[in-house]
Design a protein around this motif. Structure first.
Motif, PDB file in Angstrom:
ATOM      1  N   ILE A 208       0.824  -1.208   0.000  1.00 22.06           N
ATOM      2  CA  ILE A 208       0.000   0.000   0.000  1.00 22.06           C
ATOM      3  C   ILE A 208       0.859   1.260   0.000  1.00 22.06           C
ATOM      4  N   VAL A 209       1.970   1.226   0.727  1.00 23.42           N
ATOM      5  CA  VAL A 209       2.779   2.427   0.910  1.00 23.42           C
ATOM      6  C   VAL A 209       3.532   2.812  -0.352  1.00 23.42           C
ATOM      7  N   PHE A 210       4.199   1.850  -0.995  1.00 20.90           N
ATOM      8  CA  PHE A 210       5.133   2.171  -2.077  1.00 20.90           C
ATOM      9  C   PHE A 210       4.594   1.876  -3.481  1.00 20.90           C
ATOM     10  N   SER A 211       3.426   1.300  -3.581  1.00 19.92           N
ATOM     11  CA  SER A 211       2.873   1.014  -4.908  1.00 19.92           C
ATOM     12  C   SER A 211       2.567   2.310  -5.661  1.00 19.92           C
ATOM     13  N   PRO A 212       2.942   2.399  -6.939  1.00 18.83           N
ATOM     14  CA  PRO A 212       2.585   3.589  -7.739  1.00 18.83           C
ATOM     15  C   PRO A 212       1.073   3.738  -7.827  1.00 18.83           C
TER      16      PRO A 212
ATOM     17  N   GLY B 138      -2.504   3.927  -9.266  1.00 25.76           N
ATOM     18  CA  GLY B 138      -3.135   3.274 -10.406  1.00 25.76           C
ATOM     19  C   GLY B 138      -4.221   2.327  -9.925  1.00 25.76           C
ATOM     20  N   ALA B 139      -4.730   1.504 -10.850  1.00 26.38           N
ATOM     21  CA  ALA B 139      -5.857   0.617 -10.535  1.00 26.38           C
ATOM     22  C   ALA B 139      -5.507  -0.363  -9.417  1.00 26.38           C
ATOM     23  N   TYR B 140      -4.277  -0.923  -9.469  1.00 25.44           N
ATOM     24  CA  TYR B 140      -3.908  -1.894  -8.433  1.00 25.44           C
ATOM     25  C   TYR B 140      -3.870  -1.230  -7.061  1.00 25.44           C
ATOM     26  N   TRP B 141      -3.252  -0.050  -6.966  1.00 24.25           N
ATOM     27  CA  TRP B 141      -3.177   0.631  -5.674  1.00 24.25           C
ATOM     28  C   TRP B 141      -4.571   0.980  -5.162  1.00 24.25           C
ATOM     29  N   ARG B 142      -5.444   1.464  -6.030  1.00 28.60           N
ATOM     30  CA  ARG B 142      -6.807   1.791  -5.602  1.00 28.60           C
ATOM     31  C   ARG B 142      -7.517   0.551  -5.076  1.00 28.60           C
ATOM     32  N   GLN B 143      -7.243  -0.594  -5.688  1.00 25.10           N
ATOM     33  CA  GLN B 143      -7.874  -1.843  -5.267  1.00 25.10           C
ATOM     34  C   GLN B 143      -7.427  -2.251  -3.866  1.00 25.10           C
ATOM     35  N   ILE B 144      -6.121  -2.244  -3.605  1.00 27.22           N
ATOM     36  CA  ILE B 144      -5.662  -2.701  -2.289  1.00 27.22           C
ATOM     37  C   ILE B 144      -5.983  -1.679  -1.203  1.00 27.22           C
ATOM     38  N   ARG B 145      -6.027  -0.407  -1.559  1.00 28.46           N
ATOM     39  CA  ARG B 145      -6.445   0.589  -0.572  1.00 28.46           C
ATOM     40  C   ARG B 145      -7.917   0.381  -0.207  1.00 28.46           C
ATOM     41  N   LYS B 146      -8.730   0.061  -1.186  1.00 31.93           N
ATOM     42  CA  LYS B 146     -10.143  -0.223  -0.925  1.00 31.93           C
ATOM     43  C   LYS B 146     -10.281  -1.412   0.028  1.00 31.93           C
TER      44      LYS B 146
ATOM     45  N   LEU C   5      -0.808  19.550  11.097  1.00 31.07           N
ATOM     46  CA  LEU C   5      -0.481  18.327  11.832  1.00 31.07           C
ATOM     47  C   LEU C   5      -0.763  17.121  10.941  1.00 31.07           C
ATOM     48  N   ILE C   6       0.258  16.671  10.219  1.00 31.29           N
ATOM     49  CA  ILE C   6       0.063  15.559   9.280  1.00 31.29           C
ATOM     50  C   ILE C   6       1.111  14.464   9.496  1.00 31.29           C
ATOM     51  N   PRO C   7       1.203  13.906  10.703  1.00 33.19           N
ATOM     52  CA  PRO C   7       2.193  12.853  10.944  1.00 33.19           C
ATOM     53  C   PRO C   7       1.946  11.591  10.136  1.00 33.19           C
ATOM     54  N   PHE C   8       0.691  11.384   9.682  1.00 35.07           N
ATOM     55  CA  PHE C   8       0.356  10.200   8.903  1.00 35.07           C
ATOM     56  C   PHE C   8       0.080  10.528   7.438  1.00 35.07           C
ATOM     57  N   GLY C   9       0.438  11.755   7.029  1.00 36.14           N
ATOM     58  CA  GLY C   9       0.213  12.150   5.654  1.00 36.14           C
ATOM     59  C   GLY C   9      -1.138  12.816   5.471  1.00 36.14           C
ATOM     60  N   THR C  10      -1.487  13.025   4.209  1.00 33.14           N
ATOM     61  CA  THR C  10      -2.741  13.692   3.881  1.00 33.14           C
ATOM     62  C   THR C  10      -3.180  13.266   2.494  1.00 33.14           C
ATOM     63  N   GLY C  11      -4.448  13.511   2.178  1.00 32.42           N
ATOM     64  CA  GLY C  11      -4.952  13.195   0.848  1.00 32.42           C
ATOM     65  C   GLY C  11      -5.093  11.700   0.604  1.00 32.42           C
ATOM     66  N   ARG C  12      -5.045  11.339  -0.671  1.00 30.71           N
ATOM     67  CA  ARG C  12      -5.232   9.938  -1.046  1.00 30.71           C
ATOM     68  C   ARG C  12      -4.202   9.010  -0.416  1.00 30.71           C
ATOM     69  N   ARG C  13      -3.021   9.527  -0.158  1.00 29.29           N
ATOM     70  CA  ARG C  13      -1.926   8.695   0.337  1.00 29.29           C
ATOM     71  C   ARG C  13      -1.790   8.705   1.862  1.00 29.29           C
ATOM     72  N   ILE C  14      -2.787   9.208   2.568  1.00 31.18           N
ATOM     73  CA  ILE C  14      -2.710   9.174   4.018  1.00 31.18           C
ATOM     74  C   ILE C  14      -2.661   7.723   4.491  1.00 31.18           C
ATOM     75  N   CYS C  15      -1.968   7.472   5.570  1.00 29.56           N
ATOM     76  CA  CYS C  15      -1.868   6.123   6.113  1.00 29.56           C
ATOM     77  C   CYS C  15      -3.269   5.613   6.481  1.00 29.56           C
ATOM     78  N   PRO C  16      -3.690   4.452   5.966  1.00 30.90           N
ATOM     79  CA  PRO C  16      -5.038   3.958   6.270  1.00 30.90           C
ATOM     80  C   PRO C  16      -5.174   3.391   7.677  1.00 30.90           C
ATOM     81  N   ALA C  17      -4.058   3.292   8.422  1.00 33.26           N
ATOM     82  CA  ALA C  17      -4.091   2.667   9.758  1.00 33.26           C
ATOM     83  C   ALA C  17      -4.112   3.694  10.884  1.00 33.26           C
ATOM     84  N   VAL C  18      -4.534   4.927  10.600  1.00 36.55           N
ATOM     85  CA  VAL C  18      -4.523   5.968  11.627  1.00 36.55           C
ATOM     86  C   VAL C  18      -5.393   5.570  12.820  1.00 36.55           C
TER      87      VAL C  18
END
Length: 512
Positions: free
Chosen positions: A124-128, A130-138, A444-457
């Motif tokens: 999830i973290v390093f994948s470019p 695209g469709a695959y990243w959107r799938q695993i984030r979902k 305050l963005i220790p876990f990032g922001t936007g689409r790439r924010i860490c999903p485990a917050v």
């Protein structure tokens, strides 16, 4: 640990091979630089031939970049080897860039270490993007790390907090407690039970499998600003020459063997219908999705499953542990904050021995302490780099596609435009303040922001809050005899996450 991993010659390789390579690099670097010379880029320091600004990163890049931002502004342009780079160091600039260009900046550069450690960057973290990243984030958001799933793991958190208390009580009999080690075991046990259905600290597995060594090697290999990543055409040669490839192969093999063992334990039990949904661990859920194809537009391979497991194992352990270690460090150095947080906790929990999840919403000061820790000590000081997919315009500057973007979360936490007395540890700043660390407030963005924010917050926050509350409820804390607050070494170790160099040794006085 040297973050810029410069080549150390392998005696088996003739040094003469370097000379034509270096000449080629110089020529290509000159041509590349000329290509962008006429663009209006953000300001930045002068560049050296060949290496550009690489020499200015040093061993603690977040500090070096913070210093450069003070001199050149909140958005600066660097040339790191062959890679055009932009660094953002203020809340205002982050907001301006990310609100407009979040999608354009949602991809990742291909990093050499991630190719090995994360199964060709299919995590999830390093994948470019695209469709695959959107799938695993979902899959992560809907199945692995949903609020309902995080809540279902409450018994695990409570049981591991009780084990943590027992370890501290046992250690306190000897006079002092290595709190860093105990917090590391707690974070690892919670993660392993939630993700794998079992812990590895019992029976000597933690030591026999070399978990600590594996995590440390992961930190060094993935977290450093490796020089080969800034010369993409030569990365294979550079990493072989420095021995990085050999280390990556060895570390990835050890993780792969561990994951094979875990998957083998799960494969015989996960599909027999005997496990209730509330008791499934995250690997159970992943294997069901992989077999049934639910939520997966493209079938997940076993390597894809392992890549996601690697994210959970490494990032899940480190983030919680680092936040707790820094929290206790700051509280022991700031007695007034320690006393106020402790009094709040004990007034809510009363004479009960253990804190409950339901107690936590009634502790605003404790939550303010955690926010202040994330402000001053974000687990990832420089967020995972992004890569622009097209040209963007920011404040009159034109930044080309394929530019690498770094957001310095450590610097943003010390931004004087956003924070009053930014170097001071002052949790009170967050009382009656709506700013949170969920990615919507750019201060305050220790876990990032936007689409790439860490999903485990949500998962990480729950793990940290319960443990910190219990530490303050169960024990009175002091520095060892003869140790003064100024004696504590606050030096940081820079990596993909950032912890203190020294372990935290304290005196714990049990209350129960």
């Amino acid at each position: 640990m040297a973050l810029l991993q410069w080549p150390q010659p392998d005696e088996s390789r003739p040094m003469i091979l370097l000379f034509p390579t270096i000449l080629l690099v110089i020529l290509l670097n000159y041509a590349f630089t000329e290509c962008y010379r006429k663009r209006k880029l953000p300001p930045g320091p002068p560049k050296l031939p060949l290496v550009g600004n690489l020499h200015q990163l040093g061993n603690l890049p977040h500090l070096s970049l913070h210093s450069l931002a003070k001199k050149y502004g909140p958005i600066i342009s660097l040339q790191l080897g062959w890679v055009p780079t932009v660094v953002i160091s203020s809340a205002r600039m982050t907001k301006e860039v990310m609100r407009t260009y979040d999608l354009v900046l949602s991809s990742r550069p291909r990093l050499f270490a991630a190719k090995y450690i994360f199964y060709d960057s299919t995590d999830i973290v390093f994948s470019p993007y695209g469709a695959y990243w959107r799938q695993i984030r979902k899959i992560c958001i809907l199945e692995l790390l949903s609020a309902k799933r995080v809540q279902s793991f409450r018994p695990v958190r409570e049981e591991e907090v009780a084990r943590m208390v027992d370890r501290i009580q046992e250690s306190s009999c000897s006079g002092s407690v290595n709190l860093t080690k105990i917090l590391g075991l707690y974070a690892n046990d919670v993660l392993c039970r939630v993700a794998f259905g079992r812990d590895f600290s019992g029976g000597g597995d933690y030591d026999s499998l070399g978990f600590q060594d594996m995590l440390q090697e992961y930190q060094e290999l993935v977290g450093g600003f490796s020089i080969g990543d800034f010369f993409p055409s030569l990365e294979e040669f550079i990493h072989r020459f420095t021995g990085m490839t050999r280390r990556l192969q060895d570390t990835s093999r050890r993780f792969d063997e561990l994951f094979d063992r875990i998957l083998s334990e799960h494969s015989n039990r996960v599909f027999d219908g005997s496990r209730k949904d509330d008791h499934k661990d995250l690997v159970d859920v992943l294997l069901e999705i992989q077999k049934e194809g639910s939520l997966a537009e493209t079938p997940l391979t076993m390597d894809n499953v392992k890549a996601i497991i690697m994210d959970m194992f490494a990032a899940g352990t480190d983030t919680s542990f680092i936040a707790l270690d820094w929290a206790m460090t700051e509280l022991i150095l700031n007695r007034k904050a320690m006393d106020r947080a402790t009094n709040e906790v004990r007034s809510i929990v009363g004479e009960r021995k253990f804190v409950l999840d339901t107690d936590l919403p009634h502790m605003p000061y404790l939550k303010a302490v955690i926010k202040e820790v994330f402000r001053l000590h974000p687990p990832a000081p420089v967020l995972v780099p992004r890569e622009s997919t097209e040209e963007i315009a920011v404040e009159g500057y034109r930044i080309p596609a394929k530019t690498r973007f770094f957001i310095n979360a450590w610097s943003i936490g010390r931004d004087p435009e956003a924070w009053e007395n930014p170097e001071e540890f002052k949790p009170e700043r967050f009382l009656d303040c709506p700013i949170d660390y969920k990615g919507q407030d750019y201060e305050l963005i220790p876990f990032g922001t936007g689409r790439r924010i860490c999903p485990a917050v949500t998962f990480g926050a729950a793990t940290v809050e319960l443990a910190l509350t219990q530490l303050l409820h169960s024990f009175d804390w002091e520095l060892p005899s003869g140790v003064k607050p100024e004696d504590l070494d606050m030096t940081e170790v820079f990596g993909i996450t950032m912890h203190r160099v020294e372990e935290l040794i304290l005196v714990a006085k049990p209350r129960f």
